[in-house]
Design a protein around this motif. Sequence first.
Motif, PDB file in Angstrom:
ATOM      1  N   ASP A  71       0.856  -1.187   0.000  1.00 29.02           N
ATOM      2  CA  ASP A  71       0.000   0.000   0.000  1.00 29.02           C
ATOM      3  C   ASP A  71       0.894   1.240   0.000  1.00 29.02           C
ATOM      4  OD1 ASP A  71      -1.898   1.977   0.322  1.00 29.02           O
ATOM      5  OD2 ASP A  71      -3.009   0.912   1.896  1.00 29.02           O
ATOM      6  N   PRO A  72       1.426   1.602  -1.180  1.00 23.00           N
ATOM      7  CA  PRO A  72       2.398   2.714  -1.246  1.00 23.00           C
ATOM      8  C   PRO A  72       1.868   4.021  -0.681  1.00 23.00           C
ATOM      9  CG  PRO A  72       2.343   1.502  -3.323  1.00 23.00           C
ATOM     10  CD  PRO A  72       1.195   0.999  -2.504  1.00 23.00           C
ATOM     11  N   GLU A  73       0.626   4.335  -0.968  1.00 22.57           N
ATOM     12  CA  GLU A  73       0.075   5.618  -0.539  1.00 22.57           C
ATOM     13  C   GLU A  73      -0.016   5.705   0.982  1.00 22.57           C
ATOM     14  OE1 GLU A  73      -3.902   8.396  -1.248  1.00 22.57           O
ATOM     15  OE2 GLU A  73      -3.516   6.656  -2.523  1.00 22.57           O
ATOM     16  N   ARG A  74      -0.423   4.629   1.607  1.00 24.98           N
ATOM     17  CA  ARG A  74      -0.609   4.646   3.057  1.00 24.98           C
ATOM     18  C   ARG A  74       0.667   4.298   3.813  1.00 24.98           C
ATOM     19  NH1 ARG A  74      -5.424   1.542   6.433  1.00 24.98           N
ATOM     20  NH2 ARG A  74      -4.768   2.230   8.502  1.00 24.98           N
ATOM     21  N   ASN A  75       1.428   3.326   3.305  1.00 19.79           N
ATOM     22  CA  ASN A  75       2.576   2.793   4.048  1.00 19.79           C
ATOM     23  C   ASN A  75       3.927   3.362   3.635  1.00 19.79           C
ATOM     24  OD1 ASN A  75       0.701   1.130   5.272  1.00 19.79           O
ATOM     25  ND2 ASN A  75       1.272  -0.705   4.132  1.00 19.79           N
ATOM     26  N   GLY A  76       3.969   4.044   2.501  1.00 21.32           N
ATOM     27  CA  GLY A  76       5.251   4.439   1.926  1.00 21.32           C
ATOM     28  C   GLY A  76       6.118   5.287   2.838  1.00 21.32           C
ATOM     29  N   LEU A  77       5.552   6.337   3.421  1.00 25.61           N
ATOM     30  CA  LEU A  77       6.343   7.243   4.247  1.00 25.61           C
ATOM     31  C   LEU A  77       6.802   6.562   5.538  1.00 25.61           C
ATOM     32  CD1 LEU A  77       7.528  10.041   4.501  1.00 25.61           C
ATOM     33  CD2 LEU A  77       5.383  10.799   5.570  1.00 25.61           C
ATOM     34  N   ALA A  78       5.907   5.791   6.152  1.00 28.15           N
ATOM     35  CA  ALA A  78       6.269   5.098   7.387  1.00 28.15           C
ATOM     36  C   ALA A  78       7.363   4.070   7.119  1.00 28.15           C
ATOM     37  CB  ALA A  78       5.042   4.418   7.989  1.00 28.15           C
ATOM     38  N   ALA A  79       7.269   3.371   5.989  1.00 32.58           N
ATOM     39  CA  ALA A  79       8.296   2.391   5.630  1.00 32.58           C
ATOM     40  C   ALA A  79       9.634   3.079   5.402  1.00 32.58           C
ATOM     41  CB  ALA A  79       7.869   1.626   4.378  1.00 32.58           C
ATOM     42  N   THR A  80       9.606   4.247   4.760  1.00 34.17           N
ATOM     43  CA  THR A  80      10.838   5.010   4.528  1.00 34.17           C
ATOM     44  C   THR A  80      11.467   5.439   5.843  1.00 34.17           C
ATOM     45  OG1 THR A  80       9.974   5.830   2.424  1.00 34.17           O
ATOM     46  CG2 THR A  80      11.815   7.027   3.386  1.00 34.17           C
ATOM     47  N   ALA A  81      10.640   5.882   6.783  1.00 28.91           N
ATOM     48  CA  ALA A  81      11.140   6.299   8.096  1.00 28.91           C
ATOM     49  C   ALA A  81      11.791   5.127   8.822  1.00 28.91           C
ATOM     50  CB  ALA A  81      10.001   6.871   8.939  1.00 28.91           C
ATOM     51  N   LEU A  82      11.172   3.955   8.721  1.00 28.15           N
ATOM     52  CA  LEU A  82      11.729   2.787   9.395  1.00 28.15           C
ATOM     53  C   LEU A  82      13.033   2.333   8.739  1.00 28.15           C
ATOM     54  CD1 LEU A  82      11.545   0.706  11.586  1.00 28.15           C
ATOM     55  CD2 LEU A  82       9.931  -0.610  10.176  1.00 28.15           C
ATOM     56  N   PHE A 128      -1.521  -7.384  11.973  1.00 32.92           N
ATOM     57  CA  PHE A 128      -2.351  -6.172  11.964  1.00 32.92           C
ATOM     58  C   PHE A 128      -1.864  -5.218  10.863  1.00 32.92           C
ATOM     59  CE2 PHE A 128      -1.737  -7.675  16.365  1.00 32.92           C
ATOM     60  CZ  PHE A 128      -3.032  -8.106  16.631  1.00 32.92           C
ATOM     61  N   PRO A 129      -1.963  -5.643   9.603  1.00 34.31           N
ATOM     62  CA  PRO A 129      -1.441  -4.812   8.502  1.00 34.31           C
ATOM     63  C   PRO A 129      -2.107  -3.450   8.395  1.00 34.31           C
ATOM     64  CG  PRO A 129      -2.815  -6.597   7.655  1.00 34.31           C
ATOM     65  CD  PRO A 129      -2.578  -6.890   9.108  1.00 34.31           C
ATOM     66  N   GLY A 130      -3.331  -3.336   8.872  1.00 39.26           N
ATOM     67  CA  GLY A 130      -4.012  -2.048   8.832  1.00 39.26           C
ATOM     68  C   GLY A 130      -3.394  -1.012   9.756  1.00 39.26           C
ATOM     69  N   PHE A 131      -2.571  -1.480  10.698  1.00 33.06           N
ATOM     70  CA  PHE A 131      -1.903  -0.581  11.642  1.00 33.06           C
ATOM     71  C   PHE A 131      -0.406  -0.493  11.357  1.00 33.06           C
ATOM     72  CE2 PHE A 131      -5.727  -1.944  13.857  1.00 33.06           C
ATOM     73  CZ  PHE A 131      -6.204  -0.753  14.391  1.00 33.06           C
ATOM     74  N   THR A 169       1.354   1.592   9.619  1.00 29.19           N
ATOM     75  CA  THR A 169       1.900   2.951   9.747  1.00 29.19           C
ATOM     76  C   THR A 169       2.211   3.284  11.198  1.00 29.19           C
ATOM     77  OG1 THR A 169       0.746   3.727   7.770  1.00 29.19           O
ATOM     78  CG2 THR A 169       1.440   5.389   9.358  1.00 29.19           C
ATOM     79  N   GLU A 170       1.256   3.053  12.075  1.00 26.04           N
ATOM     80  CA  GLU A 170       1.460   3.376  13.493  1.00 26.04           C
ATOM     81  C   GLU A 170       2.575   2.513  14.097  1.00 26.04           C
ATOM     82  OE1 GLU A 170      -2.752   4.368  12.366  1.00 26.04           O
ATOM     83  OE2 GLU A 170      -1.374   2.703  12.025  1.00 26.04           O
ATOM     84  N   LEU A 171       2.570   1.234  13.762  1.00 27.70           N
ATOM     85  CA  LEU A 171       3.584   0.325  14.296  1.00 27.70           C
ATOM     86  C   LEU A 171       4.977   0.668  13.764  1.00 27.70           C
ATOM     87  CD1 LEU A 171       1.598  -3.027  13.986  1.00 27.70           C
ATOM     88  CD2 LEU A 171       2.347  -1.969  16.124  1.00 27.70           C
ATOM     89  N   ALA A 172       5.047   1.004  12.478  1.00 27.97           N
ATOM     90  CA  ALA A 172       6.336   1.320  11.866  1.00 27.97           C
ATOM     91  C   ALA A 172       6.937   2.584  12.466  1.00 27.97           C
ATOM     92  CB  ALA A 172       6.175   1.487  10.357  1.00 27.97           C
ATOM     93  N   TYR A 173       6.124   3.599  12.678  1.00 33.18           N
ATOM     94  CA  TYR A 173       6.632   4.824  13.296  1.00 33.18           C
ATOM     95  C   TYR A 173       7.088   4.555  14.730  1.00 33.18           C
ATOM     96  CZ  TYR A 173       5.182   7.987   9.525  1.00 33.18           C
ATOM     97  OH  TYR A 173       5.069   8.647   8.326  1.00 33.18           O
ATOM     98  N   THR A 174       6.332   3.740  15.441  1.00 30.70           N
ATOM     99  CA  THR A 174       6.713   3.393  16.813  1.00 30.70           C
ATOM    100  C   THR A 174       8.064   2.683  16.838  1.00 30.70           C
ATOM    101  OG1 THR A 174       4.397   3.169  17.490  1.00 30.70           O
ATOM    102  CG2 THR A 174       6.054   2.091  18.872  1.00 30.70           C
ATOM    103  N   PHE A 175       8.222   1.711  15.938  1.00 33.22           N
ATOM    104  CA  PHE A 175       9.479   0.970  15.906  1.00 33.22           C
ATOM    105  C   PHE A 175      10.628   1.858  15.429  1.00 33.22           C
ATOM    106  CE2 PHE A 175      11.998  -2.832  14.170  1.00 33.22           C
ATOM    107  CZ  PHE A 175      12.569  -3.065  15.414  1.00 33.22           C
TER     108      PHE A 175
END
Length: 208
Positions: A104-115, A170-173, A175-181
Motif C-alpha cells: 500500500d504505497p500511498e498509506r505505508n510508503g512514508l512510514a516504511a521510509t522512516a523505518l 495487523f497490517p491495517g496498523f 503505519t502506526e507500528l512502523a513509526y513506533t518501531f
Amino acid sequence: MLDRWALQLVKKPLNAGAVILARHSVSADSVTVAGFAVGLLALPALFMKLYWVALVCILINRVADGLDGAIARIQGPTDGGGFLDITLDFIFYSSVVFGFALADPERNGLAATALLFAFVGTGSSFLAFAIMAEKRGLTNFKYPNKGFFYLAGLAEGTETLCFFVFFCLFPGFFTELAYTFAVICMITVITRVSGGYLALRNDDSGTV
C-alpha cells in the motif's frame, strides 16, 4: 534488549536441531542461504497482501538464522559464514519493510521510509562498532557465542521479529507500528553511537 533472554529460551531446541542437521552434513552456510531465500519470499507475498504467507516465511527465516549459528558452533565458525549471515539478515529485514510499502504505497510508503532510515542507523552503528571491537580485541561477555562484538540496544533481533509479526497480524496498523518501531530504533542509534564512542575513547585513554 530482549535478545539475551530470548536466546536462552530457544537455545535447547535450536541446538537439538543443529545436531541433527550437522549429523547429515548440512552446513551452516547452506542453512543461511536457504533461510534467506525463504525469507525473501515474504516480499512478493506482502506485495500481494498475503500476510499470513509472509508471516510464515519470516518465521522460517528466523528459525534458520538461529540454526545456522548453532550448526556453526558444532562444525566450527568461519569468517565467511559470519559475513554471509549478517549481510543477508540486513537485506532480509529491509525487504520486509519494503514489502509493506509495496502493499500500500500511498498509506505505508512514508512510514516504511522512516523505518528504513532508522534501520540504516541501527545497522551502521552496530557494524561500525563491531569493526572497531575486532580491531582492538574487545569481547562482549553477554553474547560470547557471537562471531563478532554484538553491541546491544533497545531494538535488537527479538524486538524486530515481534514488530514484523505485529505488521503481518495487523497490517491495517502498519503505519502506526512502523513509526513506533522507528522511534525505538532511533533511541537505539543514539545510545549505540554515544555509548560506543565513549567506550572506544576510554579504551584509547586506557581507562577500560
